[in-house]
Write an enzyme that holds these catalytic residues in place. Structure first.
Site, PDB file in Angstrom:
ATOM      1  N   PRO A 124       0.929  -1.204  -0.007  1.00 28.91           N
ATOM      2  CG  PRO A 124      -0.936  -1.600   1.534  1.00 28.91           C
ATOM      3  CD  PRO A 124       0.331  -2.219   0.945  1.00 28.91           C
ATOM      4  CD  GLU A 142       3.339  -7.481 -14.524  1.00 28.52           C
ATOM      5  OE1 GLU A 142       4.238  -7.160 -13.643  1.00 28.52           O
ATOM      6  OE2 GLU A 142       3.071  -8.304 -14.779  1.00 28.52           O
TER       7      GLU A 142
END
Length: 380
Positions: free
Chosen positions: A129, A363
């Site tokens: 997070p 990615e």
């Protein structure tokens, strides 16, 4: 429209033909309903796996298909042209198999046939997070305790979170920085491994990511992949190939948008003739087609470098950057070609437009790709 392809073998042409049959016959008819209802297509992925499409670039001895990356990437592109969520799932699963395939012990590698055959679905737990792009600063901690590791922390934006059968958990076993990171392979039923509610996403609603909370999760020590401190290297090697997969997905999504826009522009009439006959639309379609062709060429060139055993990390970053930016531009233009019709869900370009955005993020964001490329250019 038909894409002219140059493939290395007759087997590759047959494989792509099979992929096209599955994409058009099995995927395309289901995509809109699954995306609308937010239903994860686990049964579809199992079918894809049994057709041999989940382990394409891995050796046959491990249960894969032994196909070169240039073939695998064109399979991904074909899948994405019918349903991006499936293509992205195949790309992420292929990424999730990499740590065991490249660094796993003999015992860990016994699971490869089921991983590559689609019976076991994988997830890749790197982001957190408080840190997505700064992966070397991850805080999930694994403490050795007897014959296992006790792992505490939270992973974020995990594709297949709550659906996967195994999780690659990148965690800190040592000091700060990249050198303190290791990779642990956790089964889905690991006590203390707690998938959270799926995120409410703009697109890819059939396959939303989720956080994975590790609350004193106990992972056996023999599930360490590679050595302690080797995790960051494993993560970056996997991401290089994963970026090629996302680039291929972007090309397929953009091609679908172009095909739909062309078909619409030839049928939609204004002022007594098809709108495709007007330069304002025709030139837009021409630019879309050119950008897609360039993105495809860049992606396949990087894949062929990998197949040749040559460095491809920077080229993978270029391909991911360019192809995903193209997908965003092309899907935006496809909505414009359709006008008001493109803004409603009666046509799929509205969904493709929403889906394209995530490809610029996953990615490694496109800002990170630019960082990778610029560092390569200025390195002594």
């Amino acid at each position: 429209m038909t894409v002219e392809r140059i493939l290395p073998t007759e087997e590759a042409y047959e494989l792509l033909g099979l992929t096209r049959e599955i994409a058009e016959g099995e995927l395309a008819p289901r995509a809109a309903r699954y995306e609308q209802e937010g239903e994860f297509p686990r049964d579809v992925l199992r079918t894809i796996g049994r057709a041999g499409l989940l382990g394409l670039p891995y050796p046959e001895a491990d249960g894969g298909a032994g196909q070169p990356y240039e073939v695998y990437l064109q399979v991904l592109e074909t899948l994405a042209s019918s349903w991006l969520a499936i293509a992205e799932a195949v790309s992420v699963h292929t990424l999730a198999c990499f740590p065991v395939a490249a660094y796993g012990t003999e015992r860990q590698r016994k699971s490869l046939p089921d991983m590559l055959g689609g019976e076991l679905l994988g997830a890749y737990c790197l982001s957190e997070p408080q840190g997505g792009s700064d992966a070397a600063a991850l805080t999930t901690r694994a403490v050795r305790d007897g014959d296992g590791y006790v792992v505490t922390g939270t992973k974020a934006w995990i594709t297949h979170g709550g659906q996967a059968d195994f999780y690659n958990v990148f965690c800190r076993t040592g000091g700060p920085g990249a050198a303190g990171i290791s990779c642990l392979l956790a089964d889905a039923d690991t006590p203390g491994l707690l998938p959270q509610a799926p995120e409410r996403t703009m697109g890819l609603r059939a396959s939303p990511p989720a956080q994975i909370v590790l609350d004193d999760a106990r992972i056996p020590a023999d599930r360490l992949v590679g050595e302690e401190g080797q995790g960051f290297r494993i993560a970056l090697e996997a991401l290089d190939t994963g970026r090629l997969g996302i680039a291929a997905c972007a090309v397929g999504l953009a091609q679908a948008a172009l095909d739909h826009a062309c078909a619409y522009a030839k049928e939609r009439t204004q002022f007594g003739k098809p709108i495709a006959a007007f330069q304002g639309v025709g030139f837009m379609l021409a630019d879309m087609a050119t950008q897609i062709a360039a993105a495809r060429a860049l992606t396949l060139a990087a894949g062929r470098l990998k197949d040749a055993g040559r460095p491809f990390s920077t080229e993978a970053a270029k391909a991911k950057l360019f192809a995903t930016d193209v997908a965003m531009k092309v899907t935006t233009d496809a909505v414009q070609v359709l006008g008001g019709a493109g803004y409603v869900s009666d046509h799929p370009v509205e969904r493709w437009f929403r889906e394209a955005k995530v490809l610029q993020i996953v990615e490694g964001t496109n800002q990170i790709q630019r960082l990778v490329i610029s560092r390569a250019l200025t390195r002594d």
